[in-house]
Design a protein around this motif. Structure first.
Motif, PDB file in Angstrom:
ATOM      1  N   GLY A  96      -5.807   3.444   1.252  1.00 52.79           N
ATOM      2  CA  GLY A  96      -5.645   2.889   0.107  1.00 52.79           C
ATOM      3  C   GLY A  96      -4.093   2.682  -0.374  1.00 52.79           C
ATOM      4  N   ILE A  97      -4.049   2.471  -1.687  1.00 56.68           N
ATOM      5  CA  ILE A  97      -2.714   2.583  -2.249  1.00 56.68           C
ATOM      6  C   ILE A  97      -2.045   3.812  -2.509  1.00 56.68           C
ATOM      7  N   LEU A  98      -0.946   4.181  -2.203  1.00 57.45           N
ATOM      8  CA  LEU A  98      -0.132   5.480  -2.512  1.00 57.45           C
ATOM      9  C   LEU A  98       0.994   4.950  -3.155  1.00 57.45           C
TER      10      LEU A  98
ATOM     11  N   GLU B 246      10.741   5.714   8.332  1.00 58.03           N
ATOM     12  CA  GLU B 246      10.507   5.940   9.620  1.00 58.03           C
ATOM     13  C   GLU B 246       9.295   6.872  10.060  1.00 58.03           C
ATOM     14  N   GLU B 247       9.044   7.983   9.116  1.00 55.97           N
ATOM     15  CA  GLU B 247       7.723   8.668   9.008  1.00 55.97           C
ATOM     16  C   GLU B 247       6.460   7.970   8.701  1.00 55.97           C
ATOM     17  N   ALA B 248       6.765   7.024   7.482  1.00 57.71           N
ATOM     18  CA  ALA B 248       5.456   6.266   7.445  1.00 57.71           C
ATOM     19  C   ALA B 248       5.065   5.454   8.516  1.00 57.71           C
ATOM     20  N   GLY B 249       5.980   5.070   9.447  1.00 55.04           N
ATOM     21  CA  GLY B 249       5.562   3.954  10.452  1.00 55.04           C
ATOM     22  C   GLY B 249       5.173   2.683  10.128  1.00 55.04           C
ATOM     23  N   ALA B 250       5.480   2.416   8.912  1.00 51.46           N
ATOM     24  CA  ALA B 250       4.814   1.287   8.190  1.00 51.46           C
ATOM     25  C   ALA B 250       5.600   0.900   7.245  1.00 51.46           C
ATOM     26  N   PRO B 251       5.684  -0.505   6.627  1.00 55.47           N
ATOM     27  CA  PRO B 251       6.437  -0.809   5.714  1.00 55.47           C
ATOM     28  C   PRO B 251       6.415   0.123   4.190  1.00 55.47           C
ATOM     29  N   VAL B 252       7.456   0.269   3.520  1.00 58.22           N
ATOM     30  CA  VAL B 252       7.413   1.088   2.348  1.00 58.22           C
ATOM     31  C   VAL B 252       8.202   0.338   1.506  1.00 58.22           C
TER      32      VAL B 252
ATOM     33  N   GLN C 254       5.185  11.204   6.077  1.00 58.84           N
ATOM     34  CA  GLN C 254       4.054  11.646   6.665  1.00 58.84           C
ATOM     35  C   GLN C 254       2.891  11.454   5.973  1.00 58.84           C
ATOM     36  N   ARG C 255       2.909  11.664   4.568  1.00 51.41           N
ATOM     37  CA  ARG C 255       1.679  11.454   3.620  1.00 51.41           C
ATOM     38  C   ARG C 255       1.351   9.883   3.598  1.00 51.41           C
ATOM     39  N   PHE C 256       2.397   9.301   3.774  1.00 54.19           N
ATOM     40  CA  PHE C 256       2.265   7.705   3.707  1.00 54.19           C
ATOM     41  C   PHE C 256       1.437   7.230   4.999  1.00 54.19           C
ATOM     42  N   ALA C 257       1.925   7.999   5.987  1.00 54.37           N
ATOM     43  CA  ALA C 257       1.336   7.653   7.432  1.00 54.37           C
ATOM     44  C   ALA C 257      -0.121   7.683   7.511  1.00 54.37           C
TER      45      ALA C 257
ATOM     46  N   SER D  80       0.931  -1.200   0.061  1.00 55.51           N
ATOM     47  CA  SER D  80       0.071  -0.008   0.103  1.00 55.51           C
ATOM     48  C   SER D  80       0.984   1.135  -0.062  1.00 55.51           C
ATOM     49  N   ARG D  81       2.115   1.000   0.192  1.00 51.12           N
ATOM     50  CA  ARG D  81       2.958   2.273   0.228  1.00 51.12           C
ATOM     51  C   ARG D  81       4.258   2.075  -0.564  1.00 51.12           C
TER      52      ARG D  81
END
Length: 172
Positions: free
Chosen positions: A77-79, A96-102, A70-73, A8-9
């Motif tokens: 949906g899929i970005l 780090e900023e997304a706080g989730a897998p990229v 931060q936009r990913f966080a 999703s990221r």
């Protein structure tokens, strides 16, 4: 059986002229995602520097990379973001900023191919004179990163097909 999904990221990364915008728009349409151009998040000072042919420093990039993460966080949906993400530490900041897998998709090509593409495009602030600095800064993704590398020396449709298939393979 359910169709495999994609991450999703997603960051389409690579040097200027590697096709991030064209691939991003086509890939987003293919996988029902939203594509955002990371260049749109650069502050005016960064755009002005690059327009003058001055490479950005790490300090110039940190706020920009933070915004992308931060936009990913906040994403639903899929970005997909188009972002050079040339160095490992830049990709780490986004994660780090997304706080989730990229997942990073490295659009890789020869300097000659990319220089020819940059010479043919119009209306972009990034001058071809910065291409050498982009290649000098490039740290291709390492084996321990969630990343896919694809060769851009193929038609857009074929490239998008390849990326979409590889993204499906990255899901557990």
């Amino acid at each position: 059986m359910a169709q495999p999904t994609v991450p999703s990221r997603i960051v389409l990364m690579g040097v200027a002229g590697s096709g991030k915008s064209a691939v991003g728009a086509a890939l987003a349409a293919r996988i029902d995602a939203v594509y955002l151009d990371g260049d749109d998040l650069h502050p005016p000072e960064n755009i002005a520097r690059m327009s003058r042919g001055e490479p950005l420093t790490d300090d110039d990039r940190w706020p920009w990379l933070t915004l992308i993460g931060q936009r990913f966080a906040k994403a639903d949906g899929i970005l997909i973001f188009g972002c050079s993400a040339l160095k490992r530490r830049y990709r780490d900041r986004i994660r780090e900023e997304a706080g989730a897998p990229v997942t990073f998709v490295h659009l890789a090509g020869s300097r000659a191919l990319i220089a020819a593409r940059m010479g043919a495009r119009a209306g972009h602030f990034m001058p071809a004179s910065l291409l050498d600095s982009q290649f000098e800064a490039l740290e291709p993704p390492e084996d321990d990163e969630d990343a896919i590398t694809v060769d851009i020396d193929r038609p857009l449709e074929t490239l998008v097909d390849t990326i979409a298939a590889k993204l499906k393979e990255t899901r557990p």
